[in-house]
Design an enzyme around this catalytic site. Structure first.
Site, PDB file in Angstrom:
ATOM      1  N   ILE A 154     -37.170  64.068  77.038  1.00  0.00           N
ATOM      2  CA  ILE A 154     -37.641  65.274  76.342  1.00  0.00           C
ATOM      3  C   ILE A 154     -38.983  64.994  75.669  1.00  0.00           C
ATOM      4  CG2 ILE A 154     -37.145  66.898  74.457  1.00  0.00           C
ATOM      5  CD1 ILE A 154     -34.110  66.394  75.100  1.00  0.00           C
ATOM      6  N   ASP A 173     -41.840  54.768  69.689  1.00  0.00           N
ATOM      7  CA  ASP A 173     -40.613  54.554  70.446  1.00  0.00           C
ATOM      8  C   ASP A 173     -40.521  53.054  70.696  1.00  0.00           C
ATOM      9  OD1 ASP A 173     -38.659  54.323  72.596  1.00  0.00           O
ATOM     10  OD2 ASP A 173     -38.927  56.464  72.951  1.00  0.00           O
ATOM     11  N   CYS A 204     -35.641  61.739  69.233  1.00  0.00           N
ATOM     12  CA  CYS A 204     -34.870  60.511  69.424  1.00  0.00           C
ATOM     13  C   CYS A 204     -33.373  60.835  69.273  1.00  0.00           C
ATOM     14  CB  CYS A 204     -35.291  59.462  68.398  1.00  0.00           C
ATOM     15  SG  CYS A 204     -35.127  60.041  66.700  1.00  0.00           S
ATOM     16  N   PRO A 205     -32.502  59.938  69.746  1.00  0.00           N
ATOM     17  CA  PRO A 205     -31.066  60.174  69.555  1.00  0.00           C
ATOM     18  C   PRO A 205     -30.648  59.805  68.135  1.00  0.00           C
ATOM     19  CG  PRO A 205     -31.424  58.135  70.776  1.00  0.00           C
ATOM     20  CD  PRO A 205     -32.780  58.703  70.501  1.00  0.00           C
ATOM     21  N   THR A 231     -35.486  68.680  67.069  1.00  0.00           N
ATOM     22  CA  THR A 231     -34.589  69.144  68.138  1.00  0.00           C
ATOM     23  C   THR A 231     -33.699  67.985  68.593  1.00  0.00           C
ATOM     24  OG1 THR A 231     -36.221  68.655  69.843  1.00  0.00           O
ATOM     25  CG2 THR A 231     -36.182  70.927  69.028  1.00  0.00           C
ATOM     26  N   ARG A 233     -31.265  65.274  66.561  1.00  0.00           N
ATOM     27  CA  ARG A 233     -29.953  65.430  65.942  1.00  0.00           C
ATOM     28  C   ARG A 233     -30.157  65.611  64.444  1.00  0.00           C
ATOM     29  NH1 ARG A 233     -28.141  66.758  70.042  1.00  0.00           N
ATOM     30  NH2 ARG A 233     -26.497  65.823  71.302  1.00  0.00           N
ATOM     31  N   ASP A 257     -33.642  72.797  65.084  1.00  0.00           N
ATOM     32  CA  ASP A 257     -32.682  73.314  66.061  1.00  0.00           C
ATOM     33  C   ASP A 257     -31.343  72.614  65.874  1.00  0.00           C
ATOM     34  OD1 ASP A 257     -31.963  74.928  68.350  1.00  0.00           O
ATOM     35  OD2 ASP A 257     -31.910  73.049  69.494  1.00  0.00           O
ATOM     36  N   GLU A 262     -24.091  70.760  60.977  1.00  0.00           N
ATOM     37  CA  GLU A 262     -23.975  71.903  61.885  1.00  0.00           C
ATOM     38  C   GLU A 262     -22.566  72.101  62.437  1.00  0.00           C
ATOM     39  OE1 GLU A 262     -26.873  70.628  64.976  1.00  0.00           O
ATOM     40  OE2 GLU A 262     -25.198  70.766  66.376  1.00  0.00           O
ATOM     41  N   HIS A 294     -28.943  75.088  67.506  1.00  0.00           N
ATOM     42  CA  HIS A 294     -28.778  74.166  68.644  1.00  0.00           C
ATOM     43  C   HIS A 294     -28.907  74.903  69.978  1.00  0.00           C
ATOM     44  CE1 HIS A 294     -27.094  69.899  69.272  1.00  0.00           C
ATOM     45  NE2 HIS A 294     -27.742  70.255  70.362  1.00  0.00           N
TER      46      HIS A 294
HETATM   47  P1  NAI Z   1     -33.672  59.854  76.166  1.00  0.00           P
HETATM   48  O1  NAI Z   1     -32.574  58.851  76.072  1.00  0.00           O
HETATM   49  O2  NAI Z   1     -34.346  60.096  77.472  1.00  0.00           O
HETATM   50  O3  NAI Z   1     -34.821  59.462  75.123  1.00  0.00           O
HETATM   51  C1  NAI Z   1     -34.579  59.051  73.822  1.00  0.00           C
HETATM   52  C2  NAI Z   1     -35.741  58.152  73.432  1.00  0.00           C
HETATM   53  O4  NAI Z   1     -35.594  57.845  72.045  1.00  0.00           O
HETATM   54  C3  NAI Z   1     -35.765  56.825  74.199  1.00  0.00           C
HETATM   55  O5  NAI Z   1     -37.041  56.622  74.765  1.00  0.00           O
HETATM   56  C4  NAI Z   1     -35.453  55.791  73.134  1.00  0.00           C
HETATM   57  O6  NAI Z   1     -36.099  54.545  73.353  1.00  0.00           O
HETATM   58  C5  NAI Z   1     -35.982  56.494  71.899  1.00  0.00           C
HETATM   59  N1  NAI Z   1     -35.469  55.937  70.655  1.00  0.00           N
HETATM   60  C6  NAI Z   1     -34.286  55.320  70.417  1.00  0.00           C
HETATM   61  N2  NAI Z   1     -34.236  54.892  69.144  1.00  0.00           N
HETATM   62  C7  NAI Z   1     -35.416  55.255  68.567  1.00  0.00           C
HETATM   63  C8  NAI Z   1     -35.949  55.074  67.279  1.00  0.00           C
HETATM   64  N3  NAI Z   1     -35.284  54.423  66.316  1.00  0.00           N
HETATM   65  N4  NAI Z   1     -37.185  55.557  67.043  1.00  0.00           N
HETATM   66  C9  NAI Z   1     -37.892  56.188  68.005  1.00  0.00           C
HETATM   67  N5  NAI Z   1     -37.428  56.378  69.257  1.00  0.00           N
HETATM   68  C10 NAI Z   1     -36.203  55.910  69.523  1.00  0.00           C
HETATM   69  O7  NAI Z   1     -33.069  61.184  75.558  1.00  0.00           O
HETATM   70  P2  NAI Z   1     -33.612  62.674  75.742  1.00  0.00           P
HETATM   71  O8  NAI Z   1     -32.958  63.300  76.904  1.00  0.00           O
HETATM   72  O9  NAI Z   1     -35.087  62.679  75.640  1.00  0.00           O
HETATM   73  O10 NAI Z   1     -32.983  63.363  74.441  1.00  0.00           O
HETATM   74  C11 NAI Z   1     -33.353  62.961  73.139  1.00  0.00           C
HETATM   75  C12 NAI Z   1     -32.362  63.525  72.149  1.00  0.00           C
HETATM   76  O11 NAI Z   1     -32.502  64.944  72.097  1.00  0.00           O
HETATM   77  C13 NAI Z   1     -30.879  63.316  72.559  1.00  0.00           C
HETATM   78  O12 NAI Z   1     -30.389  62.059  72.152  1.00  0.00           O
HETATM   79  C14 NAI Z   1     -30.199  64.422  71.815  1.00  0.00           C
HETATM   80  O13 NAI Z   1     -29.809  63.949  70.530  1.00  0.00           O
HETATM   81  C15 NAI Z   1     -31.276  65.490  71.669  1.00  0.00           C
HETATM   82  N6  NAI Z   1     -30.990  66.676  72.482  1.00  0.00           N
HETATM   83  C16 NAI Z   1     -31.030  67.891  71.863  1.00  0.00           C
HETATM   84  C17 NAI Z   1     -30.768  69.046  72.576  1.00  0.00           C
HETATM   85  C18 NAI Z   1     -30.861  70.389  71.934  1.00  0.00           C
HETATM   86  O14 NAI Z   1     -30.360  71.366  72.510  1.00  0.00           O
HETATM   87  N7  NAI Z   1     -31.490  70.509  70.783  1.00  0.00           N
HETATM   88  C19 NAI Z   1     -30.392  68.980  73.985  1.00  0.00           C
HETATM   89  C20 NAI Z   1     -30.457  67.668  74.564  1.00  0.00           C
HETATM   90  C21 NAI Z   1     -30.718  66.564  73.809  1.00  0.00           C
END
Ligand code: NAI
Length: 332
Positions: A154, A173, A204-205, A231, A233, A257, A262, A294
């Site tokens: 994302i 990151d 980030c997650p 967006t 968590r 979001d 929540e 969300h």
């Molecule tokens: P992804 O796993 O592709 O990317 C997450 C990135 O965060 C990775 O590059 C990781 O190295 C980085 N990361 C981990 N710990 C970190 C830290 N301490 N500081 C900075 N970066 C760090 O995940 P994706 O698909 O990009 O999703 C990211 C997050 O978005 C998900 O974990 C989820 O919580 C959230 N999400 C929200 C949605 C919504 O509807 N609002 C829908 C889908 C995901």
């Protein structure tokens, strides 16, 4: 396979049934899955859950006793499932690793533009016949510095969109992307990012490291008037500290979001109820806060992808194939 689908809404039924094609016996429950509702899983081999189902060790223990052997998440994040407990109880966990990173990245941009151009205020004004521009002055995104925390699927798309606006894009990151660097993204430390950014986007997650990553310490360091967009968590931001920073004017705008508490609010119609959450009530009163419940993922394309991957995950498990989307504890 018999699957109990928890936290199900009309759109879950519609899309899952369309992609299921009667392969699995899907039974839809409105209830959220937690330790008080596990009895509903009795007789099911799999449970299908979403972001606010709460699968702590006790819930997982009860699921195992009820005969559940698979937890199928209809989302990417898995912070709400105690993975070590699931592994200990030999329950497999699968997820939908990517459904539409574009959907979430574009929603983050929608929050930025709504806040920066006060679209949410203009919309209400015009409906009341007020065509005045007083107090609607916004700001350009061109040449602003955007800080992106987390450049995974994302975050990477979000970086590219912001580069397209002519922004300077800083990123933090632990895993840096060479492809993004080549496109002009500048990686820096988290501290440098929060000190320099005009807009900070959290992509980030939620992990032990990112829990309350943005707290008073960080709000003290940001530039006055910074915009923060979350967006990722909810609990990545310490809500009480964000409220203080909004009150003092240090935090200029907040687009959320996701929200720390929540679980008991989002995805429900509480319009006829007393909202049982003081912090969200406070946040709603701020003119520079924009909250969506969300819905970043909520596009037609993403719902199709979630349904298709979830059905594939269920079928892979039932037919003994390798679980491509399994979530496991990283072995050191
Ligand atoms: P992804 O796993 O592709 O990317 C997450 C990135 O965060 C990775 O590059 C990781 O190295 C980085 N990361 C981990 N710990 C970190 C830290 N301490 N500081 C900075 N970066 C760090 O995940 P994706 O698909 O990009 O999703 C990211 C997050 O978005 C998900 O974990 C989820 O919580 C959230 N999400 C929200 C949605 C919504 O509807 N609002 C829908 C889908 C995901």
């Amino acid at each position: 396979m018999k699957v109990a689908v928890f936290s199900s809404k009309s759109y879950d039924r519609e899309y899952l049934e369309r992609f299921n094609n009667e392969r699995h016996e899907l039974v839809f429950f409105d209830a959220t899955l937690n330790s008080h509702t596990t009895s509903l899983s009795l007789g099911y081999e799999a449970v299908c859950v979403f972001v606010n189902d709460h699968l702590d060790p006790e819930t997982i223990k009860q699921l195992q006793e009820n005969g559940v052997r698979l937890i199928a998440l209809r989302c990417a994040g898995f912070n709400n499932v105690d993975i070590p407990s699931a592994e200990e109880k030999e329950i497999k966990v699968v997820r939908v690793p990517a459904y539409s990173p574009h959907a979430v990245a574009e929603h983050a941009v929608a929050l930025i533009l709504s806040l920066s151009r006060k679209i949410h205020k203009a919309y209400n004004r015009i409906r009341e016949g007020n065509f005045s521009l007083e107090k609607l002055v916004g700001f350009n995104l061109f040449e602003k510095t955007v800080g992106v925390v987390g450049t995974g699927q994302i975050g990477a798309i979000f970086c590219e969109i912001m580069l397209g606006f002519g922004c300077r894009v800083l990123a933090y990151d632990p895993r840096e992307s060479d492809a993004l660097k080549q496109k002009g993204v500048e990686y820096c430390t988290f501290d440098e990012l929060v000190r320099q950014a005009d807009i900070i986007s959290l992509n980030c997650p939620l992990t032990p490291e990112t829990y309350h990553l943005l707290d008073k310490n960080v709000f003290d360091k940001i530039k006055k008037g910074t915009m923060i967009i979350n967006t990722g968590r909810g609990a990545v931001i310490k809500t009480s500290d964000a409220i203080d920073a909004l009150r003092s004017g240090k935090l200029g705008y907040l687009g959320m979001d996701v929200y720390e508490q929540e679980e008991n609010l989002f995805f429900r119609d509480l319009s006829e109820s007393i909202i049982p959450d003081e912090q969200i009530l406070q946040l709603i009163t701020f003119p520079n806060v924009l909250i969506t419940s969300h819905q970043g993922f909520f596009t037609h394309e993403a719902l199709e992808e979630i349904a298709a991957t979830t059905i594939k995950n269920l079928s892979d498990f039932e037919e003994g194939r390798t679980l491509e989307n399994e979530v496991r504890i990283k072995k050191s």
